[in-house]
Structure formats: C-alpha cells, structure tokens
Design a protein around this motif. Structure first.
Motif: not given
Length: 358
Positions: A170-180, A202-206
């Motif tokens: 699931x965390x692999x879906x995260x990236x800067x500029x995206x809300x997960x 530590x997960x961006x946009x989580x």
C-alpha cells in the motif's frame, strides 16, 4: 500469478450503474432478521462504554471540547495532536477529503466501500476506478494504479472483499504530490492490527482513516478520526463545521483509546479470526459457493450463482446478507456476510442448505 488491474474511464457524476449509496443497514431495518449484512460487532457497545457515554450527558450544556479526545487518539498512535482530526464517523472524513483538498485526478481502488467515491462525485470530481480482479484474489499491484492520480483511496482490510493488503505494498502507492487515503475502518478487527499504516509519518501524503463504529457498536453515535500530516489536517479542519463531534462521542473516543479497551479489541479480533475460520470451513462443504482470496476482516465475500434468489430466500429463512452488486467491480453473483459466533454460523449454514444451495 501477476495481477492485471483495469482502470475505468471516469464516469459522469450522474452515473447510475452502481447504487453507491446502498449500505448494509438497508437490509435489516425492520429488525426481524438475523443480521449478517452489517459489519458491526454483536453485543456492543459493552456496558462499561455505555456507562462512560452516559456519564458525559451531564456536560451537554457546554459546547464540545475535543482536546482531550484528540490527545488520547494521538497518544494511542504515537503522534502529535496536530496530526489528528476527530470526525463524525469515517463517512464525514470522506466528505472533508472531497471538499477540503485540491485534487484533479482522484482514483478509487475497487471493489471497496462506495462512500468515498460518492463523496468525491458529490463534490464535483470526476472519479476514475482501478478495478481489482477476483481471478487475482482482489490483491493490489501498485504499478497498475494510474501514475497521474493525485488522490488514491483504498481500504485495508478492504470492504467487501475482506482482503488485507501488505502495508509495504500500500505504501508503494505514495509519492510526493499525491494524497494516499487508506481506510482502516476494520483494522482493529485484525489481530495485532498487522499491516496498519496508522502512526506512520514517513509516507508522503498518507491519510489514514479510522472508525470506532465497527468494533465498539457506535454506528449511531458517529465517531472516527483522521491521521495525517498537519497541513492536510488543517485543510480538512477548515472544511469541517464547528463542533462536529458531540460530547458523548468525544467521551467514547477517549475511552476506546485506553489500554484496557485496546486489549478488549484485540481479544475481539482474535475471536473474529476463530469464528471466521469456522465459517469458512462450513462454506467449503458447498460446491456452489466460493470465497475469493484470503479473508482477514470480520466479513467474507461469497460468490454463487443465483445469488439474488438465494439472498431473497435467506430473508424468508430469517437471515439478512449484503448484496454485492452495488460495489463497482462486482456483480449480481456476489454476497457479503458478517462473521458471527459459531451458533449463528451453524444456523446460517443450515439455512443455506435449506434454500437449495449445494
């Protein structure tokens, strides 16, 4: 086997191909049936929690003060209060996300709880769907979610499939500029809450959503919360009305964060696991019934021919189960049912045989 997730083009806001507003409570409103349609734990709320809520009624003349409950939630997950937002159930959180965040390409991973997509559509968003396939056990492959998505919604464990996705996947879906957005409404029904992302910073946009409705039987009280970066919390709070969570709901939130409450929830999760295994063993005796994937939640998704007819005949036999054809990615051959105690399961399996399922 590699999974191939299909992404549908965005449907128009008035798309009527699925009834996104249908929920399991519609199956049991007359109160005469054994409820296998709603995923709220039976025998709840417990007496100690009812007493805690009742004791808060003396403070109803004052406006609700959520600071103590917010701090209790923060402490439970090991984060600061600025990373917590209390909501009137997870359903309110979906509305706040849809209205409070500036997103252009939202994607909902289906089959899953339909309220997030409904809230996004109501807010004027065009929503794309990433459809997980039964042939792959409804498992997630992050590479099959569109790279252009700037908001992704996924349930874990997922309603109605009962699939528990690995946290690392699931965390692999995260990236800067995206809300997960990870809906963990049923995570406290999983022993050890394994695969939870709650408390991760530590997960961006989580954004992690939690509900106290299911394990504690508080659907009528409306209490849940959001865990996210302070900037996202602030944006959601600006979209929220004043005093959105009542004093009794705040009292319940604080009480359910205590160590003894968490221990009780863990015992309930282990009981669910045992009762689910018993149910699955019984269902294996029916050649016409299949369970897709490896259920991990307090419910299972069944596939069988003539599901609509079987559901109707089960009602005549005194059992309400949840229809599956309102979930994008599923059809009329699917039924979701809640995990119950062994006595209820035995009666259900007898009823299933009695309506002609073999």
């Amino acid at each position: 086997m590699a999974m191939h997730t299909r992404t549908e083009p965005a449907a128009p806001p008035d798309d009527a191909s699925y009834d996104l507003r249908h929920h399991g409570d519609a199956e049991v409103r007359d109160g005469t049936l054994t409820d296998l349609a709603v995923n709220v734990r039976t025998g709840t709320p417990p007496q100690w929690l009812r007493e805690e809520i009742a004791s808060s009624l003396t403070a109803l003349a004052a406006y609700p003060d959520g600071r103590a409950a917010r701090a209790a939630v923060a402490a439970r997950h090991g984060v600061g209060p600025e990373r917590v937002l209390l909501t009137a159930g997870a359903a309110e959180a979906f509305v706040l996300l849809a209205r409070g965040l500036e997103v252009r390409r939202p994607v909902v991973v289906h089959p899953q709880f339909t309220e997030p997509e409904a809230a996004l559509r109501d807010a004027g968003h065009s929503v794309a769907r990433a459809l997980l396939r039964a042939a792959d056990g409804f498992r997630l492959d992050p590479s099959d979610v569109p790279v252009e998505a700037d908001l992704i919604v996924i349930g874990n464990p997922t309603n109605p499939t009962s699939v528990l996705h690995p946290a690392r996947v699931v965390a692999e879906l995260a990236r800067p500029g995206r809300v997960l957005v990870v809906d963990e409404a049923f995570m406290d029904a999983v022993p050890g809450e394994r695969e939870s992302l709650a408390g991760r910073t530590d997960v961006p946009g989580l954004v992690v959503l939690r509900s106290l409705t299911k394990t504690w039987g508080l659907a009528g009280l409306r209490i849940g919360y959001v865990l996210a970066d302070p900037e996202i919390i602030a944006a959601l709070e600006r979209a929220q009305p004043l005093w959105p969570v009542s004093t009794p709901a705040l009292a319940a939130a604080s009480a359910c964060m205590r160590p003894e409450a968490l221990a009780e929830a863990e015992l309930a999760a282990r009981a669910y696991a045992r009762d689910r295994a018993y149910l699955l063993a019984g269902l294996r005796e029916f050649a016409q019934v299949s369970v897709c994937g490896e259920p991990a939640g307090p419910f299972v998704l069944l596939r069988l021919d003539r599901a609509a007819e079987v559901r109707a005949r089960l009602r005549e036999a005194g059992f309400a189960v949840r229809r599956g054809d309102t979930f994008p990615g599923l059809g009329s051959q699917w039924i979701r049912m809640a995990v119950r105690d062994r006595g209820t399961t035995d009666r259900f399996l007898a009823a299933l045989a009695g309506v002609g399922v073999r």
